[in-house]
Scaffold this active site. Structure first.
Site, PDB file in Angstrom:
ATOM      1  N   TYR A 106     -75.470  -0.938  -5.207  1.00 41.78           N
ATOM      2  CA  TYR A 106     -75.692  -0.202  -6.459  1.00 41.78           C
ATOM      3  C   TYR A 106     -76.278   1.170  -6.151  1.00 41.78           C
ATOM      4  O   TYR A 106     -75.817   2.195  -6.667  1.00 41.78           O
ATOM      5  CB  TYR A 106     -76.641  -0.981  -7.371  1.00 41.78           C
ATOM      6  CG  TYR A 106     -77.173  -0.154  -8.524  1.00 41.78           C
ATOM      7  CD1 TYR A 106     -76.350   0.176  -9.600  1.00 41.78           C
ATOM      8  CD2 TYR A 106     -78.491   0.315  -8.525  1.00 41.78           C
ATOM      9  CE1 TYR A 106     -76.831   0.943 -10.652  1.00 41.78           C
ATOM     10  CE2 TYR A 106     -78.971   1.071  -9.570  1.00 41.78           C
ATOM     11  CZ  TYR A 106     -78.139   1.390 -10.626  1.00 41.78           C
ATOM     12  OH  TYR A 106     -78.607   2.169 -11.659  1.00 41.78           O
ATOM     13  N   LYS A 109     -74.849   5.235  -6.878  1.00 46.52           N
ATOM     14  CA  LYS A 109     -75.579   6.309  -7.548  1.00 46.52           C
ATOM     15  C   LYS A 109     -75.795   7.495  -6.604  1.00 46.52           C
ATOM     16  O   LYS A 109     -75.778   8.661  -7.032  1.00 46.52           O
ATOM     17  CB  LYS A 109     -76.905   5.787  -8.091  1.00 46.52           C
ATOM     18  CG  LYS A 109     -76.723   4.788  -9.235  1.00 46.52           C
ATOM     19  CD  LYS A 109     -75.894   5.377 -10.362  1.00 46.52           C
ATOM     20  CE  LYS A 109     -75.794   4.479 -11.567  1.00 46.52           C
ATOM     21  NZ  LYS A 109     -75.019   5.103 -12.679  1.00 46.52           N
TER      22      LYS A 109
END
Length: 254
Positions: free
Chosen positions: A155, A159
């Protein structure tokens, strides 16, 4: 900080993804209150309808932005409805708690598809219209886009990718008058963890853990993140591009 109503979005047209809840809902409503005409996009029709009821300037498009041809469908819907496009807010995203020992190929693929590929295709589809309007792109990153996240590395990697896309697009598009920035929230009280399939007690434990580490002593509120999205997208801010603004109560300093 000025309220959204004091910002200059009158007659501007914006697209906000993930508009059915959390930061996307708050941003869609704030833009509408500031005078923009907003297309709110998301997968959950009922949630989008609730967002639309908040202001008459909001139209909705229930759609999976990862679907084939979705980017063109979204941009075309906004331009056909209002004749222009000034702002794209790439907010939709998903998180996953996945330690390296539990690595799953499909989870990695889904994370990058929604958090990186779909926003890239939306930016590509929006580009011709943003050129005409000297418009702006705001990508929603995370404080974990630039600090480590044990147990959630993939994750965090998505980003981090969005932050590098932000900087690179900003350099690429500055000569054309298009600004590209990002807002990176810290832990914020939204339904993103529940949407990732985590049980309520796990979500509560994670929020408690994060809250205790944040220097300001609290989680973020979607409305304050939305305020910063509007500030960095304000058409008057023509000299601000390539920035990643972190809104995390000082968590990134630890």
């Amino acid at each position: 900080m000025p309220s959204s109503a004091t910002l200059h979005f009158s007659d501007r047209v914006a697209i906000v993804t993930g508009a059915g809840s959390g930061i996307g809902h708050a941003t869609t409503v704030a833009l509408a209150e500031a005078g923009a005409r907003v297309l709110g996009v998301g997968r959950r029709k009922e949630a989008l309808e609730q967002t639309a009821r908040a202001h008459s300037n909001i139209e909705i498009l229930p759609l999976d932005i990862c679907a084939e041809g979705a980017a063109a469908t979204v941009v075309t819907a906004a331009v056909e409805r209002w004749g222009r496009l000034d702002l794209l807010v790439n907010n939709a995203g998903v998180t996953a708690v996945m330690p390296l020992a539990e690595t799953d190929r499909s989870v990695i693929t889904n994370l990058f598809e929604l958090n990186v590929t779909a926003p890239s295709l939306l930016a590509h589809a929006a580009l011709p219209h943003l050129r005409k309007s000297s418009g702006s792109i705001v990508n929603v990153s995370s404080t974990y886009g630039h600090r480590p996240m044990p147990g959630g590395a993939h994750y965090a990697a998505t980003k981090s990718a969005m932050e590098q896309l932000t900087r690179s697009w900003a350099l690429e598009l500055a000569p054309e008058g298009i600004r590209v920035n990002a807002v990176a929230p810290g832990p914020t009280k939204t339904d993103v963890l529940a949407a990732a399939g985590l049980p309520d007690h796990t979500v509560d434990e994670m929020y408690t853990f994060e809250r205790e580490r944040i220097p300001t002593g609290r989680l973020g509120d979607p409305r304050e993140v939305a305020d910063w999205i509007l500030r960095i997208a304000d058409p008057r801010g023509t000299h601000v591009t390539g920035q990643v603004l972190t809104v995390d109560g000082g968590l990134e300093l630890i």
